[in-house]
Design a protein around this motif. Structure first.
Motif, PDB file in Angstrom:
ATOM      1  N   LEU A  80       2.279   1.849 -10.847  1.00 41.30           N
ATOM      2  CA  LEU A  80       2.152   0.939  -9.495  1.00 41.30           C
ATOM      3  C   LEU A  80       3.484   0.985  -8.675  1.00 41.30           C
ATOM      4  CD1 LEU A  80      -0.189  -1.964 -10.424  1.00 41.30           C
ATOM      5  CD2 LEU A  80      -0.692   0.077  -9.309  1.00 41.30           C
ATOM      6  N   ASP A  81       4.868   1.010  -9.342  1.00 38.23           N
ATOM      7  CA  ASP A  81       5.885   1.086  -8.801  1.00 38.23           C
ATOM      8  C   ASP A  81       5.860   2.495  -7.728  1.00 38.23           C
ATOM      9  OD1 ASP A  81       6.984  -1.206  -9.453  1.00 38.23           O
ATOM     10  OD2 ASP A  81       8.231  -0.363 -11.165  1.00 38.23           O
ATOM     11  N   LEU A  82       5.497   3.234  -8.317  1.00 40.80           N
ATOM     12  CA  LEU A  82       5.309   4.800  -7.763  1.00 40.80           C
ATOM     13  C   LEU A  82       4.045   4.777  -6.496  1.00 40.80           C
ATOM     14  CD1 LEU A  82       5.936   7.883  -7.381  1.00 40.80           C
ATOM     15  CD2 LEU A  82       4.159   8.211  -9.051  1.00 40.80           C
ATOM     16  N   VAL A  83       3.072   4.034  -6.750  1.00 40.16           N
ATOM     17  CA  VAL A  83       2.169   4.027  -5.718  1.00 40.16           C
ATOM     18  C   VAL A  83       2.753   3.078  -4.432  1.00 40.16           C
ATOM     19  CG1 VAL A  83      -0.141   2.973  -5.285  1.00 40.16           C
ATOM     20  CG2 VAL A  83       0.137   4.213  -7.031  1.00 40.16           C
ATOM     21  N   ALA A  84       3.453   1.909  -5.069  1.00 37.99           N
ATOM     22  CA  ALA A  84       3.689   1.092  -3.781  1.00 37.99           C
ATOM     23  C   ALA A  84       5.122   1.837  -2.994  1.00 37.99           C
ATOM     24  CB  ALA A  84       4.261  -0.067  -4.693  1.00 37.99           C
ATOM     25  N   ALA A  85       5.732   2.401  -3.907  1.00 42.76           N
ATOM     26  CA  ALA A  85       6.851   3.163  -2.943  1.00 42.76           C
ATOM     27  C   ALA A  85       6.590   4.169  -2.114  1.00 42.76           C
ATOM     28  CB  ALA A  85       7.850   3.632  -4.113  1.00 42.76           C
ATOM     29  N   LYS A  86       5.412   5.110  -2.605  1.00 43.11           N
ATOM     30  CA  LYS A  86       5.010   6.081  -1.634  1.00 43.11           C
ATOM     31  C   LYS A  86       4.236   5.686  -0.479  1.00 43.11           C
ATOM     32  CE  LYS A  86       5.849   9.969  -4.175  1.00 43.11           C
ATOM     33  NZ  LYS A  86       6.467  10.995  -3.583  1.00 43.11           N
ATOM     34  N   PHE A  87       3.409   4.390  -0.573  1.00 42.82           N
ATOM     35  CA  PHE A  87       2.607   3.844   0.396  1.00 42.82           C
ATOM     36  C   PHE A  87       3.686   3.173   1.354  1.00 42.82           C
ATOM     37  CE2 PHE A  87      -1.211   4.772  -1.587  1.00 42.82           C
ATOM     38  CZ  PHE A  87      -2.326   5.018  -0.870  1.00 42.82           C
ATOM     39  N   ARG A  88       4.695   2.444   0.734  1.00 42.34           N
ATOM     40  CA  ARG A  88       5.565   2.099   1.579  1.00 42.34           C
ATOM     41  C   ARG A  88       6.459   3.132   2.498  1.00 42.34           C
ATOM     42  NH1 ARG A  88       7.781  -1.129  -1.965  1.00 42.34           N
ATOM     43  NH2 ARG A  88       9.200   0.417  -2.720  1.00 42.34           N
ATOM     44  N   GLN A  89       6.810   4.085   1.720  1.00 44.05           N
ATOM     45  CA  GLN A  89       7.818   5.173   2.283  1.00 44.05           C
ATOM     46  C   GLN A  89       6.967   5.861   3.604  1.00 44.05           C
ATOM     47  OE1 GLN A  89       8.800   7.550  -0.985  1.00 44.05           O
ATOM     48  NE2 GLN A  89      10.205   6.104  -1.850  1.00 44.05           N
ATOM     49  N   ALA A  90       5.795   6.109   3.172  1.00 43.94           N
ATOM     50  CA  ALA A  90       4.652   6.768   4.184  1.00 43.94           C
ATOM     51  C   ALA A  90       4.874   5.992   5.396  1.00 43.94           C
ATOM     52  CB  ALA A  90       3.377   6.970   3.890  1.00 43.94           C
ATOM     53  N   VAL A  91       4.400   4.703   5.391  1.00 46.34           N
ATOM     54  CA  VAL A  91       4.387   3.563   6.699  1.00 46.34           C
ATOM     55  C   VAL A  91       5.828   3.673   7.331  1.00 46.34           C
ATOM     56  CG1 VAL A  91       4.076   1.373   7.152  1.00 46.34           C
ATOM     57  CG2 VAL A  91       2.526   2.298   5.656  1.00 46.34           C
ATOM     58  N   GLU A  92       6.761   3.404   6.610  1.00 49.53           N
ATOM     59  CA  GLU A  92       8.329   3.485   7.110  1.00 49.53           C
ATOM     60  C   GLU A  92       8.553   4.734   8.018  1.00 49.53           C
ATOM     61  OE1 GLU A  92      10.629   2.481   3.842  1.00 49.53           O
ATOM     62  OE2 GLU A  92      10.131   0.113   3.938  1.00 49.53           O
ATOM     63  N   LYS A  93       8.267   6.004   7.325  1.00 50.48           N
ATOM     64  CA  LYS A  93       8.636   7.158   7.889  1.00 50.48           C
ATOM     65  C   LYS A  93       7.774   7.714   8.963  1.00 50.48           C
ATOM     66  CE  LYS A  93      10.302  11.638   6.482  1.00 50.48           C
ATOM     67  NZ  LYS A  93      10.663  12.749   5.431  1.00 50.48           N
ATOM     68  N   HIS A  94       6.529   7.598   8.338  1.00 50.68           N
ATOM     69  CA  HIS A  94       5.293   8.243   9.525  1.00 50.68           C
ATOM     70  C   HIS A  94       4.405   7.167  10.114  1.00 50.68           C
ATOM     71  CE1 HIS A  94       6.417  12.157   7.785  1.00 50.68           C
ATOM     72  NE2 HIS A  94       6.449  11.451   6.498  1.00 50.68           N
ATOM     73  N   GLY A  95       4.606   5.879   9.965  1.00 44.45           N
ATOM     74  CA  GLY A  95       3.652   4.772  10.584  1.00 44.45           C
ATOM     75  C   GLY A  95       2.652   4.512   9.873  1.00 44.45           C
ATOM     76  N   PRO A  96       1.842   3.316  10.225  1.00 37.97           N
ATOM     77  CA  PRO A  96       0.810   2.908   9.452  1.00 37.97           C
ATOM     78  C   PRO A  96      -0.360   3.751   9.203  1.00 37.97           C
ATOM     79  CG  PRO A  96       1.470   1.264  11.024  1.00 37.97           C
ATOM     80  CD  PRO A  96       2.161   2.407  11.544  1.00 37.97           C
ATOM     81  N   ASP A  97      -0.586   4.879  10.402  1.00 34.74           N
ATOM     82  CA  ASP A  97      -1.834   5.621  10.101  1.00 34.74           C
ATOM     83  C   ASP A  97      -1.611   6.994   9.374  1.00 34.74           C
ATOM     84  OD1 ASP A  97      -3.179   3.752  11.782  1.00 34.74           O
ATOM     85  OD2 ASP A  97      -3.074   4.901  13.664  1.00 34.74           O
TER      86      ASP A  97
END
Length: 881
Positions: A80-97
């Motif tokens: 879950l740390d990996l899941v959280a990090a990947k989703f957080r990084q995607a939003v921060e770098k590429h936006g919510p969509d």
């Protein structure tokens, strides 16, 4: 709520949207006994074959027991740390969509609620959709266009009060058997008329007064003709129409439509219209044959137009009724689980609704437009727009149209998470992270059925290994991303209270979905919650909608829509001359993750098939038990031919259930184009254009085994039996070494081999024996193998002599293929009782053998055996079943 003194727990069946109540009793050895709940309003104690077999599906075999990252077991913190990090990084770098969720009607409402809140309120995207998009999205869109809300007007009680029930695109007898039995009971008690509108003859036609086998996709033209007939026959309800807009426009469109496209005769159309007009209490039930279409929303509105025009809606025994395919499709709609919806039937693009939900959640961001619907969601995964994708309790690599492209998209996505009960699905095999989820009978929460009844699903077995509830997994991920306060749930009751409180906001906006009367429910009362139909608030408790002419558009009126019959997206051609219709069969469910575990559910139809009209079979040179290869612009499939006049010339019917795990050559949605309804986004799954040809392998085979097999053939289909497994096989290359092939298939290198071969005829029969018992057997031939399949399926693990004959001895009974899955009664057993017991009716057979006395979905098959008894055709059939 446990039954006093009996240690039974009240819960809900996890299959169709009927929402049947079940009573569960653990057997102390990890198993479960299941019976229908006589106090549940949906089924009153009755269950279908699938519900009765639920206890056979709670086996530990194949369960995912620990989180996996890149194929390696790990712990929850790491995963879950990996899941959280990947989703957080995607939003921060590429936006919510750049992130998305794809959910399932197998999720409980509490699970759905947390997922929707996490995605829309905190990750800030509406890229959350569900497999209900493939099932009921056109109904949602049609309801909203007509009523201003996604409201089912009636209740199941209307089935007993109607004088006429019309089934449109619904094989209710197989797909919702308990509801069908309620209708047949009403028919017996009060003479209810039944009309079936369907391009093919199904089990639902067995006791129908009228079957209109219209051309596929022409439903709008038929209901437009009905609307014109209501107008010309003076059957419009002028008083009710004061609360309805759009009558003139709808009539103009209907008058301009051409009913001849239905292929029905004028007499058939007139007979239907007159019966509908003359009958005051009419319920029109519709399902996937309406919804799964590029014009599905218009089909829904064509039906709604007729009920609105005649004022036959919301009254006892009268109204349009959508029956949902999944156990919690309604619950997912209620919490806003679709990409174009907000929670509690609020509107995502309504600024006031959006602001109210954002404030209620304390959400940092809310999308102001619809997200990517299912087809577009996976396209975005494939082309790189989506960087992180979370799939929960569904198998889109099999069920989405253009399934091969969807599989490639999931594989191509930068980061894919799959939550499921098993790693053995086509989709799970593509995931970067697998999360072990609790299964039915291990989950605690609520579901909503097709008539808006909320029921509790209760855990009676502990989750195996490290498996966890979906709401718990999602909430933990939300906390790890950084929103601890918003996702601090400790029990599903807390989530339900929040959902109920939020629905009060919907009520304050004058919307239909309001269960705020349950917002203060205690944990104890939640545990004991009885089935109840929404709305649940101070002013209203359940019941029907719209009898008073009050709707949810801003002006309070309903809307009739001008709709015209539209042909399916792709037209038949010389290259693709057939139209492919797909659907469910009686005893299996979706991609068989659960039902394939129950041997008796595979006894009726153990192999994927294609129904083809005799005229088309002759033209293709196809004989019974041949294999058919179907081709479309998107893929190919191989299935067993079933020659039947139940389908029209030029039409084929195929089941949807088989996967890469059970019959990889029969994954049907690899053929289906990703054409969608422009309003609902629901794909067209009933009218794929295909070519068909006889597929001629070098050899055919049939195998049985005590242990799972490893088929390497070009075609194979494997099913569970009480004694182990059975498989149909076929290969393009000659089978030069049958013994070597058998050892590879069964992985029994030390077993003794008994073999009979006829090299001139190309026939081989092999049995593998260990410790004096048959462990496996393989039968091959250049034509479909002629053996007694159901007899052989019971031999593994026994000391049966003479296995290579392929038939039982004269003194050994062979029950034949299963007809009644509820009581495991075979065709030969029934035929024997007919011939030697003098049984002359379905009722006689039920009294003698129990067959057909539970869900009743096998009664048409029993009637067919009675009709064919002079030639004993079923008893003497030795080919593929």
């Amino acid at each position: 709520m446990a039954g006093a003194g009996c240690k039974e727990t009240h819960s809900t069946c996890p299959y169709c949207g009927t929402g049947c109540g079940v009573l569960l009793r653990p057997d102390g050895m990890g198993g479960l006994t299941v019976r229908g709940d006589p106090d549940h309003p949906a089924n009153r104690g009755r269950l279908c074959s699938k519900g009765l077999a639920l206890g056979e599906t709670v086996v530990p075999e194949g369960r995912l027991l620990a989180p996996r990252v890149n194929g390696q077991d790990t712990d929850w913190d790491s995963a879950l740390d990996l899941v959280a990090a990947k989703f957080r990084q995607a939003v921060e770098k590429h936006g919510p969509d750049s992130v998305g969720f794809y959910l399932s009607g197998q999720m409980l409402t509490e699970d759905y609620y947390v997922a929707n809140k996490l995605m829309k309120g905190f990750l800030g995207s509406a890229n959350i959709d569900t497999n209900s998009r493939l099932c009921m999205a056109s109904t949602v869109a049609g309801h909203k266009r007509a009523f201003g809300s996604d409201t089912v007007p009636g209740t199941y009680d209307d089935l007993e009060e109607a004088d006429l029930i019309v089934l449109v695109g619904s094989n209710l007898a197989w797909c919702h058997p308990v509801l069908h039995q309620r209708i047949l009971a009403a028919r017996e008690a009060r003479g209810t008329k039944l009309v079936v509108i369907d391009p093919r003859r199904t089990a639902s036609c067995d006791q129908a007064d009228m079957h209109l086998n219209l051309r596929a996709g022409s439903d709008v033209a038929l209901f437009n003709r009905l609307l014109v007939a209501l107008h010309e026959g003076g059957a419009l309800d002028a008083g009710y129409l004061r609360n309805v807009n759009g009558l003139d426009e709808a009539l103009d469109a209907a008058i301009a439509d051409d009913a001849s496209v239905t292929g029905l005769s004028e007499a058939e159309i007139a007979g239907f219209c007159n019966l509908w007009m003359r009958t005051e209490k009419v319920v029109t039930i519709f399902s996937q044959g309406v919804n799964q279409s590029t014009s599905g929303t218009d089909k829904v509105n064509a039906i709604l137009n007729c009920h609105l025009a005649a004022g036959r809606i919301g009254k006892p025994g009268s109204g349009p009724f959508s029956v949902t395919g999944q156990p919690n499709a309604m619950g997912g709609r209620e919490v806003g689980g679709l990409a174009n919806m907000l929670a509690c039937h609020m509107d995502l693009e309504n600024e006031n609704h959006r602001a109210a939900v954002q404030e209620f959640w304390g959400a940092p961001a809310m999308p102001d437009r619809a997200g990517l619907k299912a087809v577009d969601l996976f396209r975005a995964a494939g082309d790189g727009r989506l960087k992180a994708l979370w799939i929960i309790h569904t198998n889109p690599a099999v069920t989405m149209p253009e399934a091969d492209a969807v599989s490639a998209a999931i594989k191509a996505c930068d980061f894919t998470v799959v939550s499921d009960i098993t790693a053995a699905t086509d989709t799970a095999r593509l995931a970067d992270v697998l999360l072990p989820a609790a299964a039915w009978a291990e989950k605690d929460g609520t579901v909503t059925n097709s008539d808006r009844t909320i029921s509790r699903q209760r855990a009676v077995l502990p989750p195996p290994g490290q498996a966890r509830a979906d709401w718990d997994i999602l909430a933990d991920a939300g906390r790890r991303i950084g929103w601890g306060a918003a996702f601090g749930y400790q029990t599903p009751a807390e989530i339900f209270r929040e959902h109920a409180a939020l629905s009060g906001l919907a009520g304050s906006f004058g919307l239909d979905f309001d269960i705020s009367g349950l917002a203060a429910i205690s944990g104890e009362d939640y545990d004991d919650l009885l089935p109840q139909r929404w709305p649940v608030n101070r002013s209203r408790q359940g019941g029907r909608f719209f009898a008073d002419g009050q709707f949810f558009h801003p002006d309070g009126k309903a809307r009739m829509l001008p709709v015209r019959c539209c042909p399916p997206a792709a037209a038949q051609s010389r290259r693709y001359p057939f139209r492919l219709n797909s659907g469910r069969i009686r005893d299996q469910w979706h991609t068989m993750t659960r039902t394939a575990l129950a041997p008796r559910l595979s006894g009726h139809l153990a192999e994927p098939f294609a129904d083809i009209h005799p005229q088309d079979a002759r033209a293709l040179g196809v004989k019974p038990a041949d294999l058919l290869r179907l081709s479309s612009p998107h893929g190919q499939a191989i299935l067993r031919a079933r020659i039947t006049a139940d389908v029209q010339p030029g039409d084929l019917f195929v089941p949807i259930h088989w996967t890469g795990e059970t019959a990889p050559a029969a994954r049907i949605d690899r053929l289906v184009a990703a054409a969608v309804d422009p309003v609902s986004g629901q794909p067209e799954s009933k009218a794929t254009v295909v070519a068909a040809e006889r597929w001629q392998p070098a050899w055919y085979g049939f195998a049985v085994s005590r242990l799972p097999m490893t088929p390497l053939a070009d075609y194979w289909a494997m099913a569970r039996t009480k004694a182990g497994y059975r498989a149909e096989l076929a290969g393009l290359a000659s089978l030069a070494e049958p013994e070597a092939a058998a050892r590879d298939l069964f992985a029994l290198p030390e077993a003794e081999v008994q073999m009979m071969t006829d090299r001139c005829k190309g026939i081989a029969r092999l049995a593998l024996i260990q410790d004096g018992k048959v462990m496996a057997a393989l039968f091959t031939a250049p034509e479909p193998v002629a053996v007694s399949r159901d007899y052989l399926a019971g031999l593994p693990g026994t000391g049966a002599a003479g296995v290579l004959t392929g038939r039982p001895a004269a003194d050994q009974p062979d029950p034949g293929p299963v007809v009644c899955a509820c009581f495991s009664v075979g065709a030969n057993t029934i035929l024997h009782a007919i011939e030697y017991g003098g049984l002359m009716s379905v009722a006689d057979i039920g009294a003698a053998l129990q067959a057909g006395t539970n869900c009743g979905s096998c009664r048409p098959d029993i009637a067919d055996l009675l009709a064919r008894r002079p030639i004993r055709q079923a008893a003497e059939q030795d080919g593929s079943e």
